[in-house]
Design an enzyme around this catalytic site. Structure first.
Site, PDB file in Angstrom:
ATOM      1  CB  SER A  86      -0.951  -0.052   1.200  1.00 44.37           C
ATOM      2  OG  SER A  86      -1.984   0.888   1.083  1.00 44.37           O
ATOM      3  CG  ASP A 145      -7.276  -3.565  -2.089  1.00 41.08           C
ATOM      4  OD1 ASP A 145      -8.055  -3.006  -1.287  1.00 41.08           O
ATOM      5  OD2 ASP A 145      -6.050  -3.377  -2.092  1.00 41.08           O
ATOM      6  CG  HIS A 155      -5.623  -2.785   1.355  1.00 40.82           C
ATOM      7  ND1 HIS A 155      -5.117  -2.297   0.167  1.00 40.82           N
ATOM      8  CD2 HIS A 155      -4.986  -2.107   2.336  1.00 40.82           C
ATOM      9  CE1 HIS A 155      -4.206  -1.367   0.425  1.00 40.82           C
ATOM     10  NE2 HIS A 155      -4.109  -1.242   1.733  1.00 40.82           N
TER      11      HIS A 155
END
Length: 262
Positions: A83, A212, A240
Site C-alpha cells: 500500500s 481490494d 487489501h
C-alpha cells in the site's frame, strides 16, 4: 529435491500499520529458511516516536534507510512494500539500488521516475469519495480543498474495506495496534525524487489483488500503466490485507519472485 536459494526479504508496512501486520507471512517465509526483516517506520508499530515528531517523509522512512545502510556491502535484499509502503520502498530504491535484487509492490502505490510520487496520492483521493471512507478520521492542515495531511482508520472502515477477507480476530487485533499516519504529500510533490538511473535500475514486480476495495483494481492498473514493472502477479479473491487473509498464496508468490530475481 532442488535446493531453495535463500533470500532476505525486507517487509515495509502500509498506512497506519506496523511490522505486526506481516506476522503470518514472516512465519511462512522463515519456515522455508528465508531471512525476513519486518520494519516499523517512524511513529508506527512499536517505534517510540510520536506522529508529531515525524515532520517529513525523511523522518518516516529513517528506520528503513538506517537498515539499508547497515547491510553488508555484498548483501542484496528483496524489498516488499504494501500500500503506502510502495512509496517508502521507492525512496530506498533510489538511495540503495545496488543493495536490492528486486522490489515488490503489493496492491501499492508504485511511482514512475518522471512524475512526483504525490500525484498517485492525489489520484487516489480524486477517485475516492469521502462518504466511502466512513468513519476514518482525517486532518486537513492545508485546508479541506487540499489532500488530507494525516489520518487514522475507523473501525467500520477497517471491517468493510481492509479486513473484509480476514478473520474477526485479526480485525480486533488491528484495532488495538493501528496508529495515525501522515501522507507527506508536500514532500512527495518535489521534482527529481526518483531517477531512471537509480530507481529505474531496480527490477520491479507488482502484485495485484483482485478484490481490494481500498486500492481498487482499476487504480492498481493505473499504477501499473503509469509505471510499467518488469512483471505483474495476480492473487484472486484477495483483499487489501492479503498478507493476513492469503498469507500462503502471497508467500508462494514471493518465493517465485525470489527464484526469478537473483
Amino acid at each position: 529435491m532442488e535446493k531453495i536459494v535463500k533470500k532476505h526479504f525486507v517487509l515495509v508496512h502500509g498506512f497506519c500499520l506496523g511490522a505486526w501486520c506481516w506476522y503470518k507471512l514472516v512465519n511462512l517465509l522463515q519456515k522455508i529458511d528465508h531471512k525476513v526483516t519486518a520494519l516499523d517506520l517512524g511513529a508506527s508499530g512499536i517505534n517510540m516516536k510520536q506522529l508529531k515528531e515525524i515532520v517529513s517523509i525523511t523522518d518516516y522512512v529513517q528506520p528503513l534507510m538506517d537498515f539499508m545502510v547497515s547491510l553488508p556491502h555484498d548483501e542484496k535484499v528483496i524489498l516488499v512494500g504494501h500500500s503506502y509502503g510502495g512509496l517508502c520502498i521507492s525512496l530506498a530504491m533510489e538511495a540503495f539500488p545496488q543493495k536490492i535484487s528486486a522490489a515488490v509492490f503489493i496492491t501499492a502505490y508504485m511511482p514512475n521516475h518522471k512524475d512526483p510520487p504525490a500525484l498517485l496520492i492525489q489520484e487516489f483521493f480524486r477517485r475516492t469519495s469521502m462518504e466511502s471512507l466512513i468513519d476514518c478520521h482525517f486532518t486537513f492542515d492545508q485546508g479541506v480543498k487540499n489532500p488530507p495531511t494525516s489520518a487514522i482508520f475507523g473501525s467500520q472502515y477497517m471491517q468493510a474495506n481492509l479486513y473484509n477477507h480476514c478473520q474477526t480476530e485479526d480485525l480486533e487485533l488491528a484495532k488495538m495496534l493501528i496508529r495515525p499516519g501522515k501522507f507527506f504529500t508536500e514532500d512527495m510533490s518535489k521534482e527529481g525524487l526518483l531517477t531512471q538511473e537509480k530507481y529505474g535500475s531496480v527490477r520491479r514486480v507488482y502484485v495485484l489483488c483482485h478484490d481490494d476495495p481500498v486500492m481498487e483494481e482499476e487504480f492498481q492498473m493505473y499504477n501499473i500503466q503509469k509505471s510499467p514493472p518488469h512483471e505483474v502477479k495476480y492473487i484472486a479473491k484477495a483483499g487489501h490485507m492479503v498478507m493476513i487473509s492469503q498469507p500462503l498464496k502471497l508467500s508462494l508468490c514471493l518465493q517465485e519472485i525470489a527464484d526469478n530475481y537473483h
